[in-house]
Design a protein around this motif. Sequence first.
Motif, PDB file in Angstrom:
ATOM      1  N   VAL A 205       0.840  -1.209   0.000  1.00  0.00           N
ATOM      2  CA  VAL A 205       0.000   0.000   0.000  1.00  0.00           C
ATOM      3  C   VAL A 205       0.868   1.249   0.000  1.00  0.00           C
ATOM      4  O   VAL A 205       0.606   2.222  -0.715  1.00  0.00           O
ATOM      5  N   GLU A 206       1.932   1.206   0.822  1.00  0.00           N
ATOM      6  CA  GLU A 206       2.836   2.353   0.868  1.00  0.00           C
ATOM      7  C   GLU A 206       3.501   2.587  -0.481  1.00  0.00           C
ATOM      8  O   GLU A 206       3.624   3.725  -0.952  1.00  0.00           O
ATOM      9  N   GLU A 208       2.261   1.613  -3.372  1.00  0.00           N
ATOM     10  CA  GLU A 208       1.232   2.103  -4.288  1.00  0.00           C
ATOM     11  C   GLU A 208       0.965   3.589  -4.055  1.00  0.00           C
ATOM     12  O   GLU A 208       0.786   4.354  -5.011  1.00  0.00           O
ATOM     13  N   ARG A 209       0.926   3.984  -2.756  1.00  0.00           N
ATOM     14  CA  ARG A 209       0.730   5.400  -2.456  1.00  0.00           C
ATOM     15  C   ARG A 209       1.882   6.226  -3.008  1.00  0.00           C
ATOM     16  O   ARG A 209       1.664   7.300  -3.605  1.00  0.00           O
ATOM     17  N   GLU A 213       1.545   9.070  -5.690  1.00  0.00           N
ATOM     18  CA  GLU A 213       2.069  10.414  -5.470  1.00  0.00           C
ATOM     19  C   GLU A 213       3.060  10.803  -6.554  1.00  0.00           C
ATOM     20  O   GLU A 213       3.056  11.944  -7.032  1.00  0.00           O
TER      21      GLU A 213
END
Length: 337
Positions: A205-206, A208-209, A213
Amino acid sequence: MADITRRFGWRHLRSAPTAHIRHHKRGRLAHDGPGLSFWYRSLSAALSEVPVNDRELAMAFHARTSDFQDVTVQATVTYRISDPAEAAARLDFSIDPDTGDWRGAPLEQIATLLTETAQQHTLDVLARTALAEALVDGVASVRERVAAGLAAEPRLPATGIDVVAVRVVAIRPEAEVERALRTPAREQIQQEADRATYERRAVAVERERAIAENELASQIELARREEQLVEQRGTNTRREAEEHAAADGVRAEAEAARTVRLARAEAEAAREVGAARAESQAAWLRVHGEVDASTLHALAATRLAENLPRIDSLTLSPDVLTGLLSKLGAPGPEPRA
């Protein structure tokens, strides 16, 4: 087992190098040793075959721990018969002189002796040990205790048996207890697996974030650059229009200046031509003013004649000629007689 053949009422025995043969004939020892080969009569022979090689004895028995849990002990004892004479005297190793088969079961007796002795010492150790400790350190403690107990057992040297090695393979509880004992470890492993899964998902998730971004930042940067590009294009277009306008202005000014100069030159030329024409006309008029009328009439006739079509011949009557000449101021022709 010894190999026995028959020949005319005699028997021939041939043994392996790992088998100790004792042959008694009429109460006396006739042959004694390993790997023997000899003839004998079956009616007067008493034969014993004692194996002298190392033998493995696998054993499995149940025991109970101090917390009253049943366990199964798997062990292996390696032994050998070091004194065949003592073993043959204490156990029945006699064989049939016709077939070579043992009449009794000496090896089973030895197995029973070793198994019961090992089991006795194993029970003594596990009865004072909890199940968890027995599963963790019980193998070593049981092996040491069984080895020491077999070494101190007086019946084994008296029977001519030496214990070579003792191995404890496993100590296992009952299936239900084993599953229950595995549950905390499995739960911990599952928790570790879940934690690893959650961490992996969190990292995903990090990432993907971070990717989102980065994409957003890239889009913002792209939009900013597009805005700069539009502004730059507008600036360039404006500059180009200004340059074209300036060039057109310079070109128009140059064209106007050239037109003004040309007009001025044409006007100056026209003035000079007019002045020249005026001077010429003045001179022409001045000249014509100074001459007499007849000359002017002649010049007029000459100019008229220049502009008339070509006349090959002209016939004038005397009257016309006289009138014309009189108009011109010249004397007319004299009348003919």
